[in-house]
Design a protein around this motif. Structure first.
Motif, PDB file in Angstrom:
ATOM      1  N   GLU A   1      -9.561   2.787   4.389  1.00  0.00           N
ATOM      2  CA  GLU A   1      -8.377   3.727   4.372  1.00  0.00           C
ATOM      3  C   GLU A   1      -7.163   3.141   3.449  1.00  0.00           C
ATOM      4  O   GLU A   1      -6.671   3.699   2.615  1.00  0.00           O
ATOM      5  CB  GLU A   1      -7.917   3.961   5.691  1.00  0.00           C
ATOM      6  N   ALA A   2      -7.002   1.997   3.679  1.00  0.00           N
ATOM      7  CA  ALA A   2      -5.870   1.245   2.786  1.00  0.00           C
ATOM      8  C   ALA A   2      -6.105   1.171   1.260  1.00  0.00           C
ATOM      9  O   ALA A   2      -5.359   1.445   0.521  1.00  0.00           O
ATOM     10  CB  ALA A   2      -5.562  -0.210   3.614  1.00  0.00           C
ATOM     11  N   VAL A   3      -7.493   0.683   1.216  1.00  0.00           N
ATOM     12  CA  VAL A   3      -7.930   0.810  -0.139  1.00  0.00           C
ATOM     13  C   VAL A   3      -8.037   2.170  -0.953  1.00  0.00           C
ATOM     14  O   VAL A   3      -7.399   2.365  -2.044  1.00  0.00           O
ATOM     15  CB  VAL A   3      -9.252   0.043  -0.562  1.00  0.00           C
ATOM     16  N   GLU A   4      -8.383   3.236  -0.151  1.00  0.00           N
ATOM     17  CA  GLU A   4      -8.349   4.535  -0.758  1.00  0.00           C
ATOM     18  C   GLU A   4      -6.883   5.105  -1.060  1.00  0.00           C
ATOM     19  O   GLU A   4      -6.566   5.740  -1.890  1.00  0.00           O
ATOM     20  CB  GLU A   4      -9.195   5.283   0.488  1.00  0.00           C
ATOM     21  N   ALA A   5      -6.117   4.829   0.037  1.00  0.00           N
ATOM     22  CA  ALA A   5      -4.811   5.396  -0.138  1.00  0.00           C
ATOM     23  C   ALA A   5      -4.126   4.777  -1.343  1.00  0.00           C
ATOM     24  O   ALA A   5      -3.364   5.293  -2.178  1.00  0.00           O
ATOM     25  CB  ALA A   5      -3.976   4.731   1.121  1.00  0.00           C
ATOM     26  N   ALA A   6      -4.139   3.351  -1.418  1.00  0.00           N
ATOM     27  CA  ALA A   6      -3.646   2.650  -2.605  1.00  0.00           C
ATOM     28  C   ALA A   6      -4.156   2.996  -4.028  1.00  0.00           C
ATOM     29  O   ALA A   6      -3.608   3.522  -5.238  1.00  0.00           O
ATOM     30  CB  ALA A   6      -3.878   1.085  -2.354  1.00  0.00           C
ATOM     31  N   GLY A   7      -5.425   3.365  -3.756  1.00  0.00           N
ATOM     32  CA  GLY A   7      -6.009   3.903  -5.134  1.00  0.00           C
ATOM     33  C   GLY A   7      -6.038   5.221  -5.246  1.00  0.00           C
ATOM     34  O   GLY A   7      -5.741   5.687  -6.763  1.00  0.00           O
ATOM     35  N   SER A   8      -5.420   6.197  -4.448  1.00  0.00           N
ATOM     36  CA  SER A   8      -5.171   7.480  -4.724  1.00  0.00           C
ATOM     37  C   SER A   8      -3.989   7.728  -5.212  1.00  0.00           C
ATOM     38  O   SER A   8      -3.785   8.944  -6.182  1.00  0.00           O
ATOM     39  CB  SER A   8      -5.469   8.415  -3.558  1.00  0.00           C
ATOM     40  N   VAL A   9      -3.163   7.117  -5.378  1.00  0.00           N
ATOM     41  CA  VAL A   9      -1.722   7.275  -5.896  1.00  0.00           C
ATOM     42  C   VAL A   9      -1.703   7.423  -7.370  1.00  0.00           C
ATOM     43  O   VAL A   9      -0.992   8.262  -7.913  1.00  0.00           O
ATOM     44  CB  VAL A   9      -0.620   5.863  -5.631  1.00  0.00           C
TER      45      VAL A   9
ATOM     46  N   TYR B   1      10.035  -3.420  -5.274  1.00  0.00           N
ATOM     47  CA  TYR B   1       8.854  -3.562  -4.378  1.00  0.00           C
ATOM     48  C   TYR B   1       7.632  -3.983  -5.285  1.00  0.00           C
ATOM     49  O   TYR B   1       7.445  -3.297  -6.333  1.00  0.00           O
ATOM     50  CB  TYR B   1       8.642  -2.175  -3.454  1.00  0.00           C
ATOM     51  N   ALA B   2       6.848  -4.758  -4.696  1.00  0.00           N
ATOM     52  CA  ALA B   2       5.547  -4.792  -5.365  1.00  0.00           C
ATOM     53  C   ALA B   2       4.672  -3.404  -5.479  1.00  0.00           C
ATOM     54  O   ALA B   2       4.680  -2.658  -4.619  1.00  0.00           O
ATOM     55  CB  ALA B   2       4.452  -5.774  -4.595  1.00  0.00           C
ATOM     56  N   GLN B   3       3.937  -3.389  -6.691  1.00  0.00           N
ATOM     57  CA  GLN B   3       3.478  -1.953  -7.005  1.00  0.00           C
ATOM     58  C   GLN B   3       2.316  -1.719  -5.947  1.00  0.00           C
ATOM     59  O   GLN B   3       2.279  -0.567  -5.469  1.00  0.00           O
ATOM     60  CB  GLN B   3       2.696  -2.421  -8.425  1.00  0.00           C
ATOM     61  N   SER B   4       1.694  -2.855  -5.528  1.00  0.00           N
ATOM     62  CA  SER B   4       0.903  -2.529  -4.580  1.00  0.00           C
ATOM     63  C   SER B   4       1.216  -2.145  -3.079  1.00  0.00           C
ATOM     64  O   SER B   4       0.709  -1.218  -2.449  1.00  0.00           O
ATOM     65  CB  SER B   4      -0.255  -3.999  -4.014  1.00  0.00           C
ATOM     66  N   GLU B   5       2.245  -2.476  -2.822  1.00  0.00           N
ATOM     67  CA  GLU B   5       3.175  -2.450  -1.474  1.00  0.00           C
ATOM     68  C   GLU B   5       3.430  -0.912  -1.784  1.00  0.00           C
ATOM     69  O   GLU B   5       3.239  -0.213  -0.779  1.00  0.00           O
ATOM     70  CB  GLU B   5       4.134  -3.357  -1.216  1.00  0.00           C
ATOM     71  N   ALA B   6       4.051  -0.608  -2.807  1.00  0.00           N
ATOM     72  CA  ALA B   6       4.637   0.758  -3.199  1.00  0.00           C
ATOM     73  C   ALA B   6       3.424   1.728  -3.144  1.00  0.00           C
ATOM     74  O   ALA B   6       3.682   2.807  -2.355  1.00  0.00           O
ATOM     75  CB  ALA B   6       5.361   0.915  -4.462  1.00  0.00           C
ATOM     76  N   ALA B   7       2.333   1.483  -3.727  1.00  0.00           N
ATOM     77  CA  ALA B   7       1.287   2.477  -3.753  1.00  0.00           C
ATOM     78  C   ALA B   7       0.418   2.620  -2.229  1.00  0.00           C
ATOM     79  O   ALA B   7       0.342   3.756  -2.031  1.00  0.00           O
ATOM     80  CB  ALA B   7       0.070   1.953  -4.546  1.00  0.00           C
TER      81      ALA B   7
END
Length: 201
Positions: A142-150, A168-174
């Motif tokens: 879910e986390a990988v999908e959420a970050a990747g969907s941005v 903010y770090a790009q990964s944290e923001a995404a």
């Protein structure tokens, strides 16, 4: 191929663990994360291993868990990323953290690892973005999908970029934006993402 080692730890330094098995000492290069998990000298240790054979050397790499080993294999599959750079990256980031950085396209954070420049970090993101979810590196799907969907959604991508501009770090923001409804206005996405990140501090 040496798949794993179980034996007595007879030496360890900031880069290597030496495991004695049936009277033979095997030197394994390892990440800082694995080295931190080692028992005291003389204790029993188990390491998953990967052997790299080159014309001029044979080297054994040891990992505390299969997620780190899987991540190592993925990293060295990227053109221009050798075992030394892969160990450096995995010394700075856990497999699940690295999966989120790659899924969100956060190459800038990956450059914090020693010896990893912007071009190498971009190649890692580009070549592994579609593989980290399937590899099951420890981050939730879910986390990988959420970050990747941005990156696929206009408002979400804009909101994540605005949060990155705020420091903010790009990964944290995404990750924060990716969990929200991408149809919301940019300002609302930013507001809700800030609120959710504040709760996690």
């Amino acid at each position: 191929m040496i798949y794993s080692l179980r034996g007595r730890l007879i030496n360890a330094d900031p880069h290597t663990a030496v495991v004695e098995c049936a009277g033979v000492g095997y030197g394994c290069r390892a990440t800082l994360n694995t080295l931190r998990q080692l028992p005291p000298i003389g204790g029993e240790v188990f390491l998953h291993t990967y052997m790299v054979v080159r014309e001029d050397a044979m080297e054994l790499y040891g990992f505390a868990d299969t997620a780190e080993l899987t991540c190592f294999k993925l990293l060295i599959s990227v053109n221009g990323v050798g075992p030394k750079a892969a160990l450096s990256i995995l010394s700075d980031f856990s497999p699940d953290r690295l999966a989120l950085l790659i899924a969100s396209g956060d190459a800038k954070s990956i450059t914090k690892a020693a010896g990893v420049g912007p071009k190498m970090a971009q190649r890692i993101v580009l070549e592994l973005k579609d593989k980290v979810g399937a590899a099951g590196l420890g981050a939730s799907d879910e986390a990988v999908e959420a970050a990747g969907s941005v990156s696929k959604s206009g408002n979400a991508a804009e909101a994540a970029a605005a949060l990155a501009a705020l420091g903010y770090a790009q990964s944290e923001a995404a990750l924060a934006v990716g969990r929200l409804d991408s149809q919301l206005p940019v300002e609302e996405l930013i507001r809700q993402a800030l609120k959710s990140m504040a709760r996690q501090v």
